[in-house]
Design a protein around this motif. Sequence first.
Motif, PDB file in Angstrom:
ATOM      1  N   VAL A  78       0.857  -1.189   0.000  1.00  0.00           N
ATOM      2  CA  VAL A  78       0.000   0.000   0.000  1.00  0.00           C
ATOM      3  C   VAL A  78       0.891   1.236   0.000  1.00  0.00           C
ATOM      4  O   VAL A  78       1.806   1.345   0.812  1.00  0.00           O
ATOM      5  N   GLU A  79       0.625   2.147  -0.937  1.00  0.00           N
ATOM      6  CA  GLU A  79       1.369   3.403  -0.991  1.00  0.00           C
ATOM      7  C   GLU A  79       0.403   4.570  -0.924  1.00  0.00           C
ATOM      8  O   GLU A  79      -0.689   4.514  -1.483  1.00  0.00           O
ATOM      9  N   VAL A  80       0.841   5.627  -0.256  1.00  0.00           N
ATOM     10  CA  VAL A  80       0.053   6.854  -0.159  1.00  0.00           C
ATOM     11  C   VAL A  80       0.744   7.919  -1.000  1.00  0.00           C
ATOM     12  O   VAL A  80       1.924   8.221  -0.789  1.00  0.00           O
ATOM     13  N   ASP A  81       0.014   8.474  -1.963  1.00  0.00           N
ATOM     14  CA  ASP A  81       0.532   9.555  -2.797  1.00  0.00           C
ATOM     15  C   ASP A  81       0.318  10.865  -2.038  1.00  0.00           C
ATOM     16  O   ASP A  81      -0.805  11.367  -1.951  1.00  0.00           O
ATOM     17  N   GLU A  82       1.383  11.403  -1.493  1.00  0.00           N
ATOM     18  CA  GLU A  82       1.288  12.597  -0.670  1.00  0.00           C
ATOM     19  C   GLU A  82       0.824  13.819  -1.456  1.00  0.00           C
ATOM     20  O   GLU A  82       0.301  14.768  -0.878  1.00  0.00           O
ATOM     21  N   ASN A  83       1.005  13.802  -2.774  1.00  0.00           N
ATOM     22  CA  ASN A  83       0.546  14.921  -3.600  1.00  0.00           C
ATOM     23  C   ASN A  83      -0.970  14.935  -3.757  1.00  0.00           C
ATOM     24  O   ASN A  83      -1.558  15.989  -3.972  1.00  0.00           O
ATOM     25  N   VAL A  97      -6.173  -1.870  12.401  1.00  0.00           N
ATOM     26  CA  VAL A  97      -4.918  -2.169  13.104  1.00  0.00           C
ATOM     27  C   VAL A  97      -4.065  -0.931  13.359  1.00  0.00           C
ATOM     28  O   VAL A  97      -2.973  -1.030  13.897  1.00  0.00           O
ATOM     29  N   GLY A  98      -4.533   0.232  12.964  1.00  0.00           N
ATOM     30  CA  GLY A  98      -3.797   1.470  13.211  1.00  0.00           C
ATOM     31  C   GLY A  98      -2.588   1.682  12.330  1.00  0.00           C
ATOM     32  O   GLY A  98      -1.667   2.414  12.683  1.00  0.00           O
ATOM     33  N   ALA A  99      -2.582   1.066  11.151  1.00  0.00           N
ATOM     34  CA  ALA A  99      -1.469   1.259  10.223  1.00  0.00           C
ATOM     35  C   ALA A  99      -1.499   2.657   9.612  1.00  0.00           C
ATOM     36  O   ALA A  99      -0.474   3.166   9.174  1.00  0.00           O
ATOM     37  N   LEU A 100      -2.685   3.257   9.577  1.00  0.00           N
ATOM     38  CA  LEU A 100      -2.840   4.628   9.109  1.00  0.00           C
ATOM     39  C   LEU A 100      -3.334   5.463  10.279  1.00  0.00           C
ATOM     40  O   LEU A 100      -4.298   5.089  10.943  1.00  0.00           O
ATOM     41  N   HIS A 111       2.123   3.255   8.725  1.00  0.00           N
ATOM     42  CA  HIS A 111       3.070   2.378   9.415  1.00  0.00           C
ATOM     43  C   HIS A 111       3.117   1.036   8.670  1.00  0.00           C
ATOM     44  O   HIS A 111       2.235   0.189   8.844  1.00  0.00           O
ATOM     45  N   ASP A 112       4.142   0.862   7.838  1.00  0.00           N
ATOM     46  CA  ASP A 112       4.284  -0.353   7.031  1.00  0.00           C
ATOM     47  C   ASP A 112       4.248  -1.620   7.871  1.00  0.00           C
ATOM     48  O   ASP A 112       3.675  -2.629   7.477  1.00  0.00           O
ATOM     49  N   ASP A 113       4.887  -1.568   9.029  1.00  0.00           N
ATOM     50  CA  ASP A 113       5.016  -2.760   9.860  1.00  0.00           C
ATOM     51  C   ASP A 113       3.696  -3.223  10.472  1.00  0.00           C
ATOM     52  O   ASP A 113       3.558  -4.376  10.851  1.00  0.00           O
TER      53      ASP A 113
END
Length: 134
Positions: A78-83, A97-100, A111-113
């Motif tokens: 999963v990638e987030v495009d900051e633009n 799970v609180g990854a975001l 949080h990738d992990d």
Amino acid sequence: MIAKKILLSFPQKSAGQPMAMELIKTYHLDFNILKAFIDDNIKGTLLIEIKGEEADIEAGIVYLREHQIGVRDIQSVVEVDENKCVSCGACTAVCAVGALEMTVDWSLVHHDDKCLECMLCVKACPMRAIHALI
């Protein structure tokens, strides 16, 4: 022994090669297929977690690249495009799970992990700023 996730890209000319057997037999590597996508013998993408001694993993990666197989180290699919991201927080609402999470200054952190790669955040993002690599 270490483990790492790698994304393999197979062009049509690389189809049918005994990649798995070589990694296991010659380079003494174990791997787990996490995701796979095959497009009618045109191209393929394979996400694997590979385990072994660091030198063996690096030698296996050299083997793959020598056979025109693309190799990319990744932490998460999963990638987030900051633009594109407007930090609305919609993705955090569906991430169990609180990854975001949103920081105190309203910035999105991934949080990738922690990520389980369930892809719910991809569907929840109104700006389409979150996408899956595979």
